[in-house]
Write a protein that holds these residues in place. Structure first.
Motif, PDB file in Angstrom:
ATOM      1  N   ALA A 285       0.839  -1.186  -0.001  1.00  0.00           N
ATOM      2  CA  ALA A 285      -0.045  -0.034   0.267  1.00  0.00           C
ATOM      3  C   ALA A 285       0.893   1.382   0.204  1.00  0.00           C
ATOM      4  O   ALA A 285       0.484   2.195  -0.805  1.00  0.00           O
ATOM      5  N   SER A 286       1.811   1.290   0.727  1.00  0.00           N
ATOM      6  CA  SER A 286       2.817   2.230   0.885  1.00  0.00           C
ATOM      7  C   SER A 286       3.450   2.623  -0.378  1.00  0.00           C
ATOM      8  O   SER A 286       4.111   3.780  -0.760  1.00  0.00           O
ATOM      9  N   THR A 287       3.774   1.624  -1.410  1.00  0.00           N
ATOM     10  CA  THR A 287       4.444   1.804  -2.526  1.00  0.00           C
ATOM     11  C   THR A 287       3.764   1.852  -3.786  1.00  0.00           C
ATOM     12  O   THR A 287       3.919   2.151  -5.036  1.00  0.00           O
ATOM     13  N   GLY A 288       2.257   2.091  -3.353  1.00  0.00           N
ATOM     14  CA  GLY A 288       1.105   2.550  -4.413  1.00  0.00           C
ATOM     15  C   GLY A 288       0.519   1.448  -5.218  1.00  0.00           C
ATOM     16  O   GLY A 288      -0.233   1.743  -6.095  1.00  0.00           O
ATOM     17  N   TYR A 289       0.704   0.055  -4.769  1.00  0.00           N
ATOM     18  CA  TYR A 289       0.256  -1.195  -5.387  1.00  0.00           C
ATOM     19  C   TYR A 289      -1.241  -1.416  -4.690  1.00  0.00           C
ATOM     20  O   TYR A 289      -1.955  -2.391  -5.158  1.00  0.00           O
ATOM     21  N   GLY A 290      -1.626  -0.986  -3.361  1.00  0.00           N
ATOM     22  CA  GLY A 290      -2.685  -1.372  -2.694  1.00  0.00           C
ATOM     23  C   GLY A 290      -2.353  -2.317  -1.896  1.00  0.00           C
ATOM     24  O   GLY A 290      -1.371  -2.750  -1.846  1.00  0.00           O
ATOM     25  N   ASN A 291      -3.506  -2.700  -1.216  1.00  0.00           N
ATOM     26  CA  ASN A 291      -3.056  -3.588   0.239  1.00  0.00           C
ATOM     27  C   ASN A 291      -3.268  -5.084  -0.452  1.00  0.00           C
ATOM     28  O   ASN A 291      -3.977  -5.698  -0.097  1.00  0.00           O
ATOM     29  N   VAL A 292      -2.371  -5.435  -1.344  1.00  0.00           N
ATOM     30  CA  VAL A 292      -2.507  -6.706  -1.956  1.00  0.00           C
ATOM     31  C   VAL A 292      -1.009  -7.629  -1.420  1.00  0.00           C
ATOM     32  O   VAL A 292      -1.077  -8.605  -2.155  1.00  0.00           O
ATOM     33  N   GLY A 293      -0.355  -6.977  -0.677  1.00  0.00           N
ATOM     34  CA  GLY A 293       0.850  -7.824  -0.486  1.00  0.00           C
ATOM     35  C   GLY A 293       0.617  -9.072   0.314  1.00  0.00           C
ATOM     36  O   GLY A 293       1.419 -10.215   0.240  1.00  0.00           O
ATOM     37  N   CYS A 294      -0.571  -9.051   1.041  1.00  0.00           N
ATOM     38  CA  CYS A 294      -0.861 -10.490   1.770  1.00  0.00           C
ATOM     39  C   CYS A 294      -1.158 -11.546   0.758  1.00  0.00           C
ATOM     40  O   CYS A 294      -0.704 -12.849   0.837  1.00  0.00           O
ATOM     41  N   PHE A 295      -1.617 -11.231  -0.515  1.00  0.00           N
ATOM     42  CA  PHE A 295      -1.949 -12.311  -1.353  1.00  0.00           C
ATOM     43  C   PHE A 295      -0.802 -12.670  -2.265  1.00  0.00           C
ATOM     44  O   PHE A 295      -0.636 -14.031  -2.474  1.00  0.00           O
ATOM     45  N   LEU A 296       0.352 -12.002  -2.282  1.00  0.00           N
ATOM     46  CA  LEU A 296       1.677 -12.107  -2.674  1.00  0.00           C
ATOM     47  C   LEU A 296       2.321 -13.055  -1.825  1.00  0.00           C
ATOM     48  O   LEU A 296       3.017 -14.375  -2.191  1.00  0.00           O
ATOM     49  N   GLY A 297       2.076 -13.046  -0.612  1.00  0.00           N
ATOM     50  CA  GLY A 297       2.999 -13.870   0.517  1.00  0.00           C
ATOM     51  C   GLY A 297       2.127 -14.998   0.588  1.00  0.00           C
ATOM     52  O   GLY A 297       2.699 -16.081   0.651  1.00  0.00           O
ATOM     53  N   GLY A 298       0.576 -15.185   0.444  1.00  0.00           N
ATOM     54  CA  GLY A 298       0.128 -16.282   0.545  1.00  0.00           C
ATOM     55  C   GLY A 298       0.648 -17.129  -0.827  1.00  0.00           C
ATOM     56  O   GLY A 298       0.505 -18.569  -0.717  1.00  0.00           O
ATOM     57  N   ALA A 299       0.639 -16.579  -2.005  1.00  0.00           N
ATOM     58  CA  ALA A 299       1.028 -17.567  -3.186  1.00  0.00           C
ATOM     59  C   ALA A 299       2.485 -18.069  -2.802  1.00  0.00           C
ATOM     60  O   ALA A 299       2.791 -19.324  -3.435  1.00  0.00           O
ATOM     61  N   THR A 300       3.176 -17.130  -2.466  1.00  0.00           N
ATOM     62  CA  THR A 300       4.573 -17.793  -1.911  1.00  0.00           C
ATOM     63  C   THR A 300       4.630 -18.943  -0.885  1.00  0.00           C
ATOM     64  O   THR A 300       5.426 -19.713  -1.178  1.00  0.00           O
ATOM     65  N   ALA A 301       3.664 -18.764   0.130  1.00  0.00           N
ATOM     66  CA  ALA A 301       3.794 -19.699   1.178  1.00  0.00           C
ATOM     67  C   ALA A 301       3.306 -21.217   0.345  1.00  0.00           C
ATOM     68  O   ALA A 301       3.769 -22.290   0.765  1.00  0.00           O
ATOM     69  N   CYS A 302       2.175 -20.956  -0.398  1.00  0.00           N
ATOM     70  CA  CYS A 302       1.694 -22.274  -1.069  1.00  0.00           C
ATOM     71  C   CYS A 302       2.910 -22.821  -2.074  1.00  0.00           C
ATOM     72  O   CYS A 302       2.912 -24.065  -1.963  1.00  0.00           O
ATOM     73  N   THR A 303       3.481 -22.060  -2.798  1.00  0.00           N
ATOM     74  CA  THR A 303       4.463 -22.554  -3.494  1.00  0.00           C
ATOM     75  C   THR A 303       5.799 -23.270  -2.621  1.00  0.00           C
ATOM     76  O   THR A 303       5.985 -24.278  -3.259  1.00  0.00           O
ATOM     77  N   VAL A 304       5.984 -22.683  -1.589  1.00  0.00           N
ATOM     78  CA  VAL A 304       7.328 -23.387  -0.789  1.00  0.00           C
ATOM     79  C   VAL A 304       6.402 -24.638   0.031  1.00  0.00           C
ATOM     80  O   VAL A 304       7.104 -25.711  -0.199  1.00  0.00           O
ATOM     81  N   ALA A 305       5.199 -24.688   0.272  1.00  0.00           N
ATOM     82  CA  ALA A 305       4.598 -25.784   0.962  1.00  0.00           C
ATOM     83  C   ALA A 305       4.457 -26.873  -0.169  1.00  0.00           C
ATOM     84  O   ALA A 305       4.797 -28.054   0.312  1.00  0.00           O
ATOM     85  N   GLY A 306       4.332 -26.614  -1.447  1.00  0.00           N
ATOM     86  CA  GLY A 306       4.029 -27.648  -2.544  1.00  0.00           C
ATOM     87  C   GLY A 306       5.594 -28.314  -2.664  1.00  0.00           C
ATOM     88  O   GLY A 306       5.644 -29.465  -2.696  1.00  0.00           O
ATOM     89  N   ILE A 307       6.498 -27.481  -2.588  1.00  0.00           N
ATOM     90  CA  ILE A 307       7.954 -27.803  -3.027  1.00  0.00           C
ATOM     91  C   ILE A 307       8.258 -28.797  -1.817  1.00  0.00           C
ATOM     92  O   ILE A 307       8.922 -29.825  -1.990  1.00  0.00           O
ATOM     93  N   LEU A 308       8.180 -28.452  -0.677  1.00  0.00           N
ATOM     94  CA  LEU A 308       8.324 -29.132   0.643  1.00  0.00           C
ATOM     95  C   LEU A 308       7.738 -30.549   0.550  1.00  0.00           C
ATOM     96  O   LEU A 308       8.309 -31.643   1.077  1.00  0.00           O
ATOM     97  N   LEU A 309       6.565 -30.428   0.223  1.00  0.00           N
ATOM     98  CA  LEU A 309       5.820 -31.696   0.252  1.00  0.00           C
ATOM     99  C   LEU A 309       6.608 -32.463  -0.775  1.00  0.00           C
ATOM    100  O   LEU A 309       6.519 -34.002  -0.573  1.00  0.00           O
ATOM    101  N   ILE A 310       6.636 -32.042  -2.072  1.00  0.00           N
ATOM    102  CA  ILE A 310       7.170 -33.335  -3.129  1.00  0.00           C
ATOM    103  C   ILE A 310       8.619 -33.390  -2.576  1.00  0.00           C
ATOM    104  O   ILE A 310       8.913 -34.880  -2.523  1.00  0.00           O
ATOM    105  N   ILE A 311       9.334 -32.881  -1.905  1.00  0.00           N
ATOM    106  CA  ILE A 311      10.794 -33.130  -1.350  1.00  0.00           C
ATOM    107  C   ILE A 311      10.620 -34.226  -0.176  1.00  0.00           C
ATOM    108  O   ILE A 311      11.288 -35.512  -0.260  1.00  0.00           O
ATOM    109  N   LEU A 312       9.752 -33.885   0.498  1.00  0.00           N
ATOM    110  CA  LEU A 312       9.432 -34.894   1.776  1.00  0.00           C
ATOM    111  C   LEU A 312       8.764 -36.161   1.336  1.00  0.00           C
ATOM    112  O   LEU A 312       8.927 -37.115   2.011  1.00  0.00           O
ATOM    113  N   THR A 313       8.103 -36.179   0.367  1.00  0.00           N
ATOM    114  CA  THR A 313       7.305 -37.460  -0.295  1.00  0.00           C
ATOM    115  C   THR A 313       8.487 -38.294  -1.094  1.00  0.00           C
ATOM    116  O   THR A 313       8.422 -39.366  -0.883  1.00  0.00           O
TER     117      THR A 313
END
Length: 333
Positions: A285-313
């Protein structure tokens, strides 16, 4: 949830966006749920409130029985034996019971020793499953972030309908998807990976400017419901399937403790995820993109969780069917 969200949305739209009337109507369904619970679980509610008293009475009765078996009964004439197992003198002059042998005494453990025993009771596969779920939970921040985003691009009166769309999809798909996931570890892991990809697409709907409209918000809400149907009950059952069961010396039956311990850890993760989501939203929001940073973080978290699941499987234990803990009472540990 379905009834409350639907009625709240309709009331808000039909009353000219009256918050007072909307909250008044929305309170009807929780009241119905409360009355239904009290009517159908009356015995459980009453028993639950007095369970500590019952336990204390049982302990007192047990102590009284032990005292009467070891001390003479003053109310009985001499030469009259009290009921209970007969005793005979052994070679050392000690009294032994003719019944079953006494159970060994439970070890007395301090708080730190109990904590150590508790941690060692969890196998590595449990921690691997918990790591995947904990990372995923960083994409499970509070739904108010979705409402704040939707408020910027659509009519406020329609925002409660997002919850309706989300919930309908969960109600329709959770049970059949959970049945598929329960067929094998491989099926479970594949469904989770699909759910992670769906959540990435959901975050993209709320994040990208191309979907910053009413259609994009409803699409994102629908994808969120699909993600929850694909992952929520499955991740809970996955972690639970690796929890220790049975009785641990010094602690007792550990099944309930394992569930509470897991909920405590994931509670801290959810609190942290909301904090991170807030900081990311403030940053974008402070950089002018709106309060969308949480969704960027959410997509990153899902990506990391998926990679970790593949590795641990592939290299860990999450792909091994034989590590699933059997149900209590089936003779499995």
């Amino acid at each position: 949830m379905l009834g409350g969200a639907t009625m709240a949305s309709l009331t808000f739209a039909l009353t000219g966006k009256s918050y007072e009337k909307t909250f008044l109507v929305a309170a009807i369904f929780p009241i119905i749920a409360l009355v239904w619970m009290c009517k159908n679980f009356k015995d459980e509610l009453i028993t639950g409130s007095s369970i500590s008293t019952i336990a204390a009475q049982n302990r007192q009765q047990s102590l009284g029985a032990e005292g009467s078996s070891s001390l003479p009964d003053a109310s009985k004439p001499e030469g009259t034996s009290s009921p209970g197992p007969s005793k005979a003198a052994d070679g050392a002059g000690k009294s032994i019971s003719s019944g079953s042998p006494p159970a060994p005494d439970e070890p007395k453990l301090g708080l730190l020793d109990k904590a150590k025993v508790l941690f060692t009771s969890f196998r590595p596969v449990y921690w691997q499953a918990l790591a995947v779920v904990a990372i995923l939970y960083f994409a499970r921040f509070d739904p108010s972030f979705l409402s704040l985003r939707a408020k910027q691009v659509m009519d406020k009166a329609a925002i409660p309908l997002l919850t309706f769309v989300n919930t309908v999809i969960q109600v329709a798909l959770t049970a059949p998807l959970a049945r598929i996931a329960g067929s094998s570890v491989g099926a479970r892991n594949r469904l989770l990976l699909v759910g992670f990809v769906v959540m990435i697409a959901c975050n993209a709907c709320f994040l990208l400017p191309y979907t910053a409209n009413m259609k994009g918000m409803f699409l994102g809400s629908g994808l969120l419901g699909l993600h929850m149907a694909l992952t929520h009950s499955i991740t809970i059952s996955m972690v639970a399937s690796y929890m220790p069961t049975g009785v641990v010396p010094g602690i007792g039956r550990i099944s309930g403790t394992a569930v509470s311990f897991t909920d405590l850890l994931l509670g801290f993760v959810l609190a942290a995820s909301n904090g991170v989501a807030g900081m990311l939203s403030d940053w974008t929001a402070s950089t002018g993109y709106g309060n969308v940073g949480c969704f960027l973080g959410g997509a990153t978290a899902c990506t990391v969780a998926g990679i970790l699941l593949i590795i641990l499987t592939k290299f860990g234990d999450l792909g091994k069917q034989e590590l699933i803990v059997g149900k209590i009472g089936k003779g499995k540990a």
